[in-house]
Scaffold this motif. Structure first.
Motif, PDB file in Angstrom:
ATOM      1  N   ALA A   1       9.050 -13.615 -15.552  1.00 60.01           N
ATOM      2  CA  ALA A   1       7.827 -12.811 -15.403  1.00 60.01           C
ATOM      3  C   ALA A   1       8.057 -11.894 -14.217  1.00 60.01           C
ATOM      4  N   ILE A   2       8.034 -10.585 -14.473  1.00 56.19           N
ATOM      5  CA  ILE A   2       8.259  -9.639 -13.374  1.00 56.19           C
ATOM      6  C   ILE A   2       6.930  -8.961 -13.074  1.00 56.19           C
ATOM      7  N   SER A   3       6.474  -9.091 -11.839  1.00 59.24           N
ATOM      8  CA  SER A   3       5.148  -8.556 -11.518  1.00 59.24           C
ATOM      9  C   SER A   3       5.018  -8.308 -10.024  1.00 59.24           C
ATOM     10  N   GLN A   4       4.583  -7.124  -9.670  1.00 59.74           N
ATOM     11  CA  GLN A   4       4.315  -6.822  -8.272  1.00 59.74           C
ATOM     12  C   GLN A   4       3.120  -7.638  -7.790  1.00 59.74           C
ATOM     13  N   SER A   5       1.994  -7.504  -8.487  1.00 57.58           N
ATOM     14  CA  SER A   5       0.745  -8.127  -8.025  1.00 57.58           C
ATOM     15  C   SER A   5       0.730  -9.630  -8.249  1.00 57.58           C
ATOM     16  N   GLY A   6       1.471 -10.062  -9.279  1.00 56.74           N
ATOM     17  CA  GLY A   6       1.408 -11.475  -9.653  1.00 56.74           C
ATOM     18  C   GLY A   6       0.094 -11.838 -10.322  1.00 56.74           C
ATOM     19  N   GLU A   7      -0.694 -10.829 -10.694  1.00 54.46           N
ATOM     20  CA  GLU A   7      -2.010 -11.105 -11.280  1.00 54.46           C
ATOM     21  C   GLU A   7      -2.193 -10.435 -12.625  1.00 54.46           C
ATOM     22  N   THR A   8      -1.216  -9.717 -13.139  1.00 52.04           N
ATOM     23  CA  THR A   8      -1.403  -8.979 -14.387  1.00 52.04           C
ATOM     24  C   THR A   8      -1.725  -9.959 -15.514  1.00 52.04           C
ATOM     25  N   ALA A   9      -2.903  -9.760 -16.135  1.00 53.87           N
ATOM     26  CA  ALA A   9      -3.425 -10.754 -17.088  1.00 53.87           C
ATOM     27  C   ALA A   9      -2.458 -10.967 -18.256  1.00 53.87           C
TER      28      ALA A   9
ATOM     29  N   LEU B   1      -6.830   4.549 -13.258  1.00 53.64           N
ATOM     30  CA  LEU B   1      -5.784   3.519 -13.125  1.00 53.64           C
ATOM     31  C   LEU B   1      -6.212   2.407 -12.185  1.00 53.64           C
ATOM     32  N   ALA B   2      -5.633   1.254 -12.386  1.00 50.15           N
ATOM     33  CA  ALA B   2      -5.885   0.128 -11.492  1.00 50.15           C
ATOM     34  C   ALA B   2      -4.545  -0.418 -11.026  1.00 50.15           C
ATOM     35  N   LYS B   3      -4.547  -0.945  -9.822  1.00 50.06           N
ATOM     36  CA  LYS B   3      -3.302  -1.485  -9.267  1.00 50.06           C
ATOM     37  C   LYS B   3      -3.010  -2.855  -9.851  1.00 50.06           C
ATOM     38  N   SER B   4      -4.056  -3.622  -9.992  1.00 50.28           N
ATOM     39  CA  SER B   4      -3.880  -5.003 -10.397  1.00 50.28           C
ATOM     40  C   SER B   4      -4.696  -5.178 -11.671  1.00 50.28           C
ATOM     41  N   VAL B   5      -4.009  -5.264 -12.817  1.00 49.65           N
ATOM     42  CA  VAL B   5      -4.721  -5.213 -14.097  1.00 49.65           C
ATOM     43  C   VAL B   5      -5.041  -6.632 -14.556  1.00 49.65           C
ATOM     44  N   THR B   6      -6.233  -7.078 -14.175  1.00 52.34           N
ATOM     45  CA  THR B   6      -6.584  -8.478 -14.406  1.00 52.34           C
ATOM     46  C   THR B   6      -7.369  -8.672 -15.692  1.00 52.34           C
TER      47      THR B   6
ATOM     48  N   GLY C   1      -0.516   1.739  -2.786  1.00 54.88           N
ATOM     49  CA  GLY C   1      -0.596   2.898  -3.694  1.00 54.88           C
ATOM     50  C   GLY C   1      -0.555   2.397  -5.132  1.00 54.88           C
ATOM     51  N   VAL C   2      -1.415   2.967  -5.979  1.00 55.69           N
ATOM     52  CA  VAL C   2      -1.469   2.479  -7.367  1.00 55.69           C
ATOM     53  C   VAL C   2      -0.118   2.665  -8.056  1.00 55.69           C
ATOM     54  N   ALA C   3       0.534   3.800  -7.804  1.00 58.91           N
ATOM     55  CA  ALA C   3       1.842   4.024  -8.422  1.00 58.91           C
ATOM     56  C   ALA C   3       2.887   3.165  -7.697  1.00 58.91           C
ATOM     57  N   SER C   4       3.531   2.304  -8.442  1.00 56.78           N
ATOM     58  CA  SER C   4       4.465   1.355  -7.830  1.00 56.78           C
ATOM     59  C   SER C   4       5.780   2.048  -7.455  1.00 56.78           C
ATOM     60  N   THR C   5       6.255   1.793  -6.253  1.00 58.28           N
ATOM     61  CA  THR C   5       7.508   2.424  -5.802  1.00 58.28           C
ATOM     62  C   THR C   5       8.445   1.365  -5.209  1.00 58.28           C
TER      63      THR C   5
ATOM     64  N   SER D   1       6.774  -8.346 -18.889  1.00 62.16           N
ATOM     65  CA  SER D   1       6.176  -7.596 -17.783  1.00 62.16           C
ATOM     66  C   SER D   1       5.435  -6.396 -18.340  1.00 62.16           C
ATOM     67  N   CYS D   2       4.882  -5.589 -17.439  1.00 64.01           N
ATOM     68  CA  CYS D   2       4.114  -4.401 -17.850  1.00 64.01           C
ATOM     69  C   CYS D   2       4.456  -3.256 -16.891  1.00 64.01           C
ATOM     70  N   GLY D   3       4.235  -2.045 -17.345  1.00 61.72           N
ATOM     71  CA  GLY D   3       4.325  -0.857 -16.482  1.00 61.72           C
ATOM     72  C   GLY D   3       5.676  -0.722 -15.810  1.00 61.72           C
ATOM     73  N   THR D   4       5.625  -0.427 -14.509  1.00 60.47           N
ATOM     74  CA  THR D   4       6.849  -0.232 -13.736  1.00 60.47           C
ATOM     75  C   THR D   4       7.713  -1.495 -13.747  1.00 60.47           C
ATOM     76  N   SER D   5       7.058  -2.648 -13.725  1.00 59.06           N
ATOM     77  CA  SER D   5       7.817  -3.907 -13.725  1.00 59.06           C
ATOM     78  C   SER D   5       8.598  -4.065 -15.028  1.00 59.06           C
ATOM     79  N   TRP D   6       8.101  -3.476 -16.104  1.00 62.70           N
ATOM     80  CA  TRP D   6       8.820  -3.507 -17.374  1.00 62.70           C
ATOM     81  C   TRP D   6      10.079  -2.632 -17.276  1.00 62.70           C
TER      82      TRP D   6
HETATM   83  C1  G6P Z   1      -0.606  -1.452 -13.363  1.00 58.22           C
HETATM   84  C2  G6P Z   1      -0.096  -0.709 -12.149  1.00 58.22           C
HETATM   85  C3  G6P Z   1       1.380  -0.414 -12.314  1.00 58.22           C
HETATM   86  C4  G6P Z   1       2.142  -1.710 -12.553  1.00 58.22           C
HETATM   87  C5  G6P Z   1       1.577  -2.486 -13.741  1.00 58.22           C
HETATM   88  C6  G6P Z   1       2.142  -3.884 -13.797  1.00 58.22           C
HETATM   89  O1  G6P Z   1      -0.573  -0.614 -14.463  1.00 58.22           O
HETATM   90  O2  G6P Z   1      -0.821   0.498 -11.958  1.00 58.22           O
HETATM   91  O3  G6P Z   1       1.863   0.201 -11.130  1.00 58.22           O
HETATM   92  O4  G6P Z   1       3.482  -1.408 -12.781  1.00 58.22           O
HETATM   93  O5  G6P Z   1       0.162  -2.636 -13.604  1.00 58.22           O
HETATM   94  O6  G6P Z   1       1.707  -4.584 -12.668  1.00 58.22           O
HETATM   95  P1  G6P Z   1       2.439  -5.799 -11.980  1.00 58.22           P
HETATM   96  O7  G6P Z   1       1.590  -6.092 -10.779  1.00 58.22           O
HETATM   97  O8  G6P Z   1       2.429  -6.909 -12.978  1.00 58.22           O
HETATM   98  O9  G6P Z   1       3.810  -5.367 -11.629  1.00 58.22           O
END
Ligand code: G6P
Length: 616
Positions: free
Chosen positions: A353-361, A609-614, A405-409, A307-312
């Motif tokens: 795979a832990i992901s909020q957006s389900g699209e993190t490349a 910052l981007a919410k969905s890092v594709t 919101g870009v910052a995941s909560t 995973s990445c970011g907050t999901s990590w």
């Molecule tokens: C970006 C978002 C973060 C998120 C990370 C992982 O950096 O700004 O808030 O934690 O991507 O995204 P995901 O959608 O895979 O959880």
């Protein structure tokens, strides 16, 4: 990341496109643009740097009529964020216009080749190169547009979702995808098509959605059936899903920011996340992914979380929960590191795979690699129907509703709640969790939403503390055990939205480096609520205080010892050690939020910052 919207049908396209762009604003962007094709058969294109409202001002009073159009929010990759580089781009002949999300890796060489054939470029973008290549292919081979797109895309290396319109085809949008998401909403009797980077711009118009797969091209022509083909021109069956998207979840619900709404929504959405899974009367946890893959999970060699970011950070908590209750070894990897490390992974491994957006490349590529090597892929995802959800063999949706919101909560607490349910359910199947512990954690999970509410009710106390920190340059966050990932998450939240440098550390590691930074200008946030290592954390706190550090402490209600030595104390309810992060992260979210608001910053769309890092 970039957002794409498109419309063809019988309604005016412009208002649909602008509304769609607003709904995609959360993804993060730095410029925007729109193109419509009017009855006069001429393309009208408007672009603006900054927010979508700037674009609306540009277009105001000008002709933006037409029932066909595409629009875009750009997050700069190739070329500065200015009007020239904003999409839609126009081809050399002025007939084709395109919007693109992604990165073209061989844009440099293609640009040179096209220049030598007489093409000139108005922007610095890779996207314009792609468009000119499509036009060049069409003119050279005299093919129809869809075939030209297919032939051109075969020459392109990189990631993309595109939408393209042709002045001479006033009812058609051509779209294609490779590694960047694209959804197509189908109107009644194919009378209209809605194109978007995710389902949110389509919500409220139609529930019938097709997610394009990699290496697919679709021709969306109003009044005709959707045509999807692969890059070898083979027709692909259209698999439309009925997706229920609650439009009310796409607004701020009376809060000043989406982030505030999402923080305050946590009690309700976590109940939603547990609904139908935590069966109160039967004291059972039902997760179909666990029952459906019982043997694979129980017999797994190990679990790997990517995973990445907050999901990590949530994955770090998941590791502790699963190791504690299931006694299965768990590794946690940054998806971006995992995929390029030639990982030792194969049959017998379960990769989460832990992901909020389900699209993190990076996360998507990591699971594709693990799948090729024979691992079972388990998705823990929020966005229903997203690429990671579809690429997973099984999984659990966190069901906390769209996070804007870009910052995941709320996604973080949703992921943590799913991990708690998963660890308990699997531990019971495996016989590694005793009944007493199971019952205690089960009951506490039921109480968590109310306990979170009681912390939210004290938001103003946290706001009062926050006001003193808006001018700080650095903040250190310390926690141990289950609170260590919360320290990382607290620091991430602060830097994301307040631009204050912040570091999270395991509290005991402080003396191996960060202690050198401690002075009266270094605020230190201590997660000192009871979490198994209270005495130790108290000693770490003394070490900071004796060096003049300014401490903010999160403590358990009724704590007296910390209050004797620290002025700024945030009380939270007591809970079971393994569920501590669900409570202690709430003051972290509120602290960051109130500090960013006090600084007058754009909380929902922080800079860069981007919410969905594709893109990778
Ligand atoms: C970006 C978002 C973060 C998120 C990370 C992982 O950096 O700004 O808030 O934690 O991507 O995204 P995901 O959608 O895979 O959880």
């Amino acid at each position: 990341m970039c957002g794409i919207v498109g419309y063809t049908g019988y309604r005016e396209a412009y208002p649909i496109l602008i509304k769609g762009l607003h709904r995609l604003e959360y993804r993060g962007y730095d410029s925007a643009g729109v193109a419509t094709l009017g009855e006069d058969g001429k393309l009208k294109i408007y672009k603006a740097v900054g927010k979508v409202v700037n674009l609306e001002q540009q277009a105001e009073g000008n002709d933006h009529s037409g029932t066909l159009g595409i629009a875009h929010t750009r997050w700069a990759t190739h070329g500065a964020p200015n009007e020239r580089n904003a999409h839609p781009h126009l081809s050399q002949s002025g007939k084709l216009t395109l919007v693109h999300n992604g990165i073209i890796e061989n844009a440099g060489i293609l640009r040179q080749q096209l220049s030598s054939k007489g093409y000139t470029f108005k922007s610095d973008t890779d996207s314009e190169v792609m468009l000119q290549l499509i036009e060049y292919t069409r003119e050279k081979h005299k093919r129809d547009l869809a075939s030209s797109v297919r032939a051109a895309l075969k020459k392109i290396i990189g990631a993309y979702a595109i939408a393209l319109i042709d002045e001479d085809s006033p009812d058609t949008i051509i779209v294609a995808r490779k590694s960047s998401p694209l959804a197509i909403g189908i109107g009644e009797n194919n009378s209209e098509y809605f194109i978007a980077s995710d389902a949110s711009p389509i919500a409220g118009y139609t529930n019938r959605i097709v997610y394009l797969e990699d290496d697919q091209i679709a021709v969306c022509r109003r009044g005709e059936e959707l045509q999807i083909m692969d890059f070898n021109a083979m027709r692909v069956e259209v698999d439309a899903k009925e997706i229920d998207l609650d439009v009310s979840m796409l607004d701020k619900g009376g809060f000043p920011h989406f982030m505030a709404r999402e923080i305050f929504d946590q009690p309700a959405v976590l109940r939603e996340c547990m609904r139908g899974r935590l069966l109160t009367a039967h004291r059972r946890i039902v997760l179909s992914a666990v029952s459906g893959h019982r043997e694979d999970l129980i017999g797994a060699r190990r679990f790997i979380m990517v995973s990445c970011g907050t999901s990590w950070h949530a994955a770090l908590i998941g590791k502790q929960l699963i190791e504690e209750y299931c006694r299965i070894p768990v590794e946690v990897a940054y998806a971006s590191e995992f995929r390029y490390s030639n990982p030792v992974v194969g049959p017998g491994d379960v990769v989460f795979a832990i992901s909020q957006s389900g699209e993190t490349a990076d996360t998507l590529s990591a699971i594709q690699l693990a799948k090729e090597r024979g691992a079972l892929i388990f998705g823990i995802v929020n966005a229903v129907g997203s690429s990671i959800a579809r690429a997973s063999d099984t999984g659990v949706y966190i069901h906390v509703g769209p996070e804007i919101g870009v910052a995941s909560t709320k996604a973080f607490t949703g992921q943590t709640t799913v991990f708690a349910m998963l660890a308990l359910a699997l531990g019971r199947e495996k016989g590694t969790v005793d009944e007493k512990t199971y019952e205690a954690v089960f009951s506490e999970l039921e109480n968590i939403p109310n306990k979170i509410q009681s912390i939210l009710d004290r938001s103003d106390e946290i706001k009062a503390i926050a006001s003193a920190y808006a001018g700080k340059r650095n903040v250190l966050y310390l926690g141990r055990g289950m609170n260590y990932p919360v320290a990382l998450e607290g620091a991430l939240k602060l830097k994301e939205i307040s631009y204050i440098h912040a570091e999270g550390y395991p509290a005991a590691e402080m003396k191996h480096g960060p202690i050198a930074l401690i002075d009266e200008d270094m605020p230190v946030v201590f997660l000192a609520n009871s979490c198994g290592q209270y005495e130790k954390i108290l000693s770490n706190m003394q070490e900071v205080i004796s060096r003049g550090g300014d401490v903010i402490a999160v403590v358990t209600e009724g704590d007296t010892r910390v209050k004797e030595i620290v002025d700024k104390v945030i009380e939270i309810p007591d809970t079971i050690d393994s569920l501590v992060p669900l409570l202690s992260v709430i003051p972290m979210q509120l602290l960051a939020y109130h500090i960013a608001v006090a600084k007058g910053l754009d909380v929902d769309q922080p800079r860069n910052l981007a919410k969905s890092v594709t893109v990778e």
